[in-house]
Design an enzyme around this catalytic site. Sequence first.
Site, PDB file in Angstrom:
ATOM      1  N   HIS A 113      44.614  39.331  39.857  1.00  0.00           N
ATOM      2  CA  HIS A 113      42.885  39.257  38.896  1.00  0.00           C
ATOM      3  C   HIS A 113      41.875  39.015  39.363  1.00  0.00           C
ATOM      4  O   HIS A 113      41.221  37.512  39.778  1.00  0.00           O
ATOM      5  CB  HIS A 113      42.836  37.961  38.174  1.00  0.00           C
ATOM      6  CG  HIS A 113      42.403  38.055  36.678  1.00  0.00           C
ATOM      7  ND1 HIS A 113      42.336  36.807  35.604  1.00  0.00           N
ATOM      8  CD2 HIS A 113      40.764  38.438  36.417  1.00  0.00           C
ATOM      9  CE1 HIS A 113      41.210  37.179  34.719  1.00  0.00           C
ATOM     10  NE2 HIS A 113      40.845  37.758  35.449  1.00  0.00           N
ATOM     11  N   HIS A 135      38.282  41.460  40.134  1.00  0.00           N
ATOM     12  CA  HIS A 135      36.920  41.652  39.603  1.00  0.00           C
ATOM     13  C   HIS A 135      36.349  42.091  40.498  1.00  0.00           C
ATOM     14  O   HIS A 135      35.343  41.637  41.138  1.00  0.00           O
ATOM     15  CB  HIS A 135      36.330  41.527  37.932  1.00  0.00           C
ATOM     16  CG  HIS A 135      36.999  41.410  37.111  1.00  0.00           C
ATOM     17  ND1 HIS A 135      37.312  41.905  35.879  1.00  0.00           N
ATOM     18  CD2 HIS A 135      37.539  40.067  36.532  1.00  0.00           C
ATOM     19  CE1 HIS A 135      37.150  41.524  34.817  1.00  0.00           C
ATOM     20  NE2 HIS A 135      38.304  40.175  35.985  1.00  0.00           N
ATOM     21  N   HIS A 190      42.356  40.952  29.570  1.00  0.00           N
ATOM     22  CA  HIS A 190      41.838  40.155  29.221  1.00  0.00           C
ATOM     23  C   HIS A 190      42.965  39.195  28.064  1.00  0.00           C
ATOM     24  O   HIS A 190      42.282  40.039  26.700  1.00  0.00           O
ATOM     25  CB  HIS A 190      40.312  39.538  29.583  1.00  0.00           C
ATOM     26  CG  HIS A 190      40.353  39.654  30.731  1.00  0.00           C
ATOM     27  ND1 HIS A 190      40.481  41.092  31.755  1.00  0.00           N
ATOM     28  CD2 HIS A 190      39.603  39.047  31.730  1.00  0.00           C
ATOM     29  CE1 HIS A 190      40.376  40.603  32.853  1.00  0.00           C
ATOM     30  NE2 HIS A 190      39.251  39.527  33.058  1.00  0.00           N
ATOM     31  N   GLU A 215      41.425  33.939  26.892  1.00  0.00           N
ATOM     32  CA  GLU A 215      40.756  33.138  27.461  1.00  0.00           C
ATOM     33  C   GLU A 215      39.121  32.058  27.093  1.00  0.00           C
ATOM     34  O   GLU A 215      39.592  31.037  26.921  1.00  0.00           O
ATOM     35  CB  GLU A 215      39.441  34.452  28.558  1.00  0.00           C
ATOM     36  CG  GLU A 215      38.246  33.420  29.155  1.00  0.00           C
ATOM     37  CD  GLU A 215      37.892  34.591  30.290  1.00  0.00           C
ATOM     38  OE1 GLU A 215      37.394  35.640  29.898  1.00  0.00           O
ATOM     39  OE2 GLU A 215      36.981  34.312  31.379  1.00  0.00           O
ATOM     40  N   ASP A 222      38.930  35.975  40.425  1.00  0.00           N
ATOM     41  CA  ASP A 222      37.909  36.826  38.706  1.00  0.00           C
ATOM     42  C   ASP A 222      37.082  36.949  39.334  1.00  0.00           C
ATOM     43  O   ASP A 222      36.934  38.464  39.824  1.00  0.00           O
ATOM     44  CB  ASP A 222      38.047  35.519  37.958  1.00  0.00           C
ATOM     45  CG  ASP A 222      38.139  36.004  35.950  1.00  0.00           C
ATOM     46  OD1 ASP A 222      38.140  36.561  36.388  1.00  0.00           O
ATOM     47  OD2 ASP A 222      37.514  35.217  35.698  1.00  0.00           O
ATOM     48  N   ASP A 223      35.912  36.142  39.596  1.00  0.00           N
ATOM     49  CA  ASP A 223      34.318  36.472  40.470  1.00  0.00           C
ATOM     50  C   ASP A 223      34.187  35.828  41.180  1.00  0.00           C
ATOM     51  O   ASP A 223      33.146  35.002  40.828  1.00  0.00           O
ATOM     52  CB  ASP A 223      33.737  37.247  38.996  1.00  0.00           C
ATOM     53  CG  ASP A 223      34.447  37.785  37.786  1.00  0.00           C
ATOM     54  OD1 ASP A 223      34.112  39.236  37.860  1.00  0.00           O
ATOM     55  OD2 ASP A 223      34.675  37.309  36.929  1.00  0.00           O
TER      56      ASP A 223
HETATM   57  N1  HPA Z   1      36.415  37.546  31.368  1.00  0.00           N
HETATM   58  C1  HPA Z   1      36.291  39.302  30.764  1.00  0.00           C
HETATM   59  N2  HPA Z   1      35.190  39.756  31.303  1.00  0.00           N
HETATM   60  C2  HPA Z   1      35.028  39.558  32.147  1.00  0.00           C
HETATM   61  C3  HPA Z   1      35.207  38.672  33.338  1.00  0.00           C
HETATM   62  C4  HPA Z   1      36.126  37.806  32.958  1.00  0.00           C
HETATM   63  O1  HPA Z   1      36.502  36.087  32.951  1.00  0.00           O
HETATM   64  N3  HPA Z   1      34.906  38.821  35.032  1.00  0.00           N
HETATM   65  C5  HPA Z   1      34.140  40.039  34.472  1.00  0.00           C
HETATM   66  N4  HPA Z   1      34.556  40.692  33.813  1.00  0.00           N
HETATM   67 ZN    ZN Z   2      38.538  38.709  34.181  1.00  0.00          ZN
END
Ligand code: HPA
Ligand code: ZN
Length: 332
Positions: free
Chosen positions: A16, A18, A196, A199, A277-278
């Site tokens: 996971h 991006h 996703h 969350e 994630d990011d």
């Molecule tokens: N959630 C939803 N969209 C996203 C995320 C995330 O954590 N990171 C990059 N786009």
């Molecule tokens: Zn994500």
Amino acid sequence: MALTTLIKALPKAELHLHIEGTLSPTLMWELAQKHGIQLPFQSVAEIETAYQFSDLQSFLDLYYAGADVLREEDDFYQLMKAYLLRCKENNIVHTEIMFDPQTHTHRGVAFDVFMTGFLRAITEAKTDWGVSVRLIMSFLRHLSEADAIQTLQDAEPWYDIIDAVGLDSSELGNPPEKFERVFSQARAIGFKVVAHAGEEGPPDYIWQAINLLGIDRIDHGVRCAEDKELMALIKHRQIPLTVCPLSNLKLKVIEDMAAHNILDLLEDGLLVTVNSDDPTYFGGFLNENFMALETALGMTEQQCRQLVKNSFKASFLPDGDKQKWLAQVDEI
Ligand code: HPA
Ligand code: ZN
């Protein structure tokens, strides 16, 4: 072996991630200079201090603004190459990377610009460092389903190098059911599918992702704990959850790391994995996410090994490769 040493030494998969969320403040700054773009920041340090978020949307606003510095093939090459170097440093031997085509096509950057840049970096990293890579094309859920369908069509020349489709961006108000048709088309083409869900969104969104989109994995999914029946189904089917601890902390999905439920989910028998994630926005790459679990939750060596094994089990690698990596984890 100290747990921190073990975390670094174990071969890992990341599921996971991006790619647009790996843009470092330094590269953002350099690319803005290169293209003569006026950023709302005076220095790299100012960009870094702007990375404070109150929720998912406050992050996405900055994340999409940051992506605007990516304009040419070489920009996408540099972005991908920098992340793959982090893979080498973090001992990530396999990574399944999400990219958001609409973030670029909507700014007039064509598919072949970013895809050729990504591919050049991936080819080099495979040859030089042996990193194995899969690509997940993610649809932006704040846009229409028609836009996602158009994106799926525009991607056709690249189907051979894309393994899966995903669903990301603003979750609340954009439930999985909005994308039932495009996911059905993607599955018919032969793509794996992830989304996703859970969350910020409620457990019902996870139900929808399972029942309406036919997902192979849930991204995040931590809110499944609010629904016992859902938890039981996810456990029974061993549907993987790609959990991102530092992301959850930064976007205030949890109040502090000590309150994260990832180890509870693991102990309940769910197939949970750790991911970044990011990473440039949330303050850490994969190893830092593992270390946060040690520091805040007292993750044991056994739990650490299980989480790492889960990353291979939940991957889209063929069974033979999974077995090879699982055996290597046991040897360390
Ligand atoms: N959630 C939803 N969209 C996203 C995320 C995330 O954590 N990171 C990059 N786009
Ligand atoms: Zn994500």
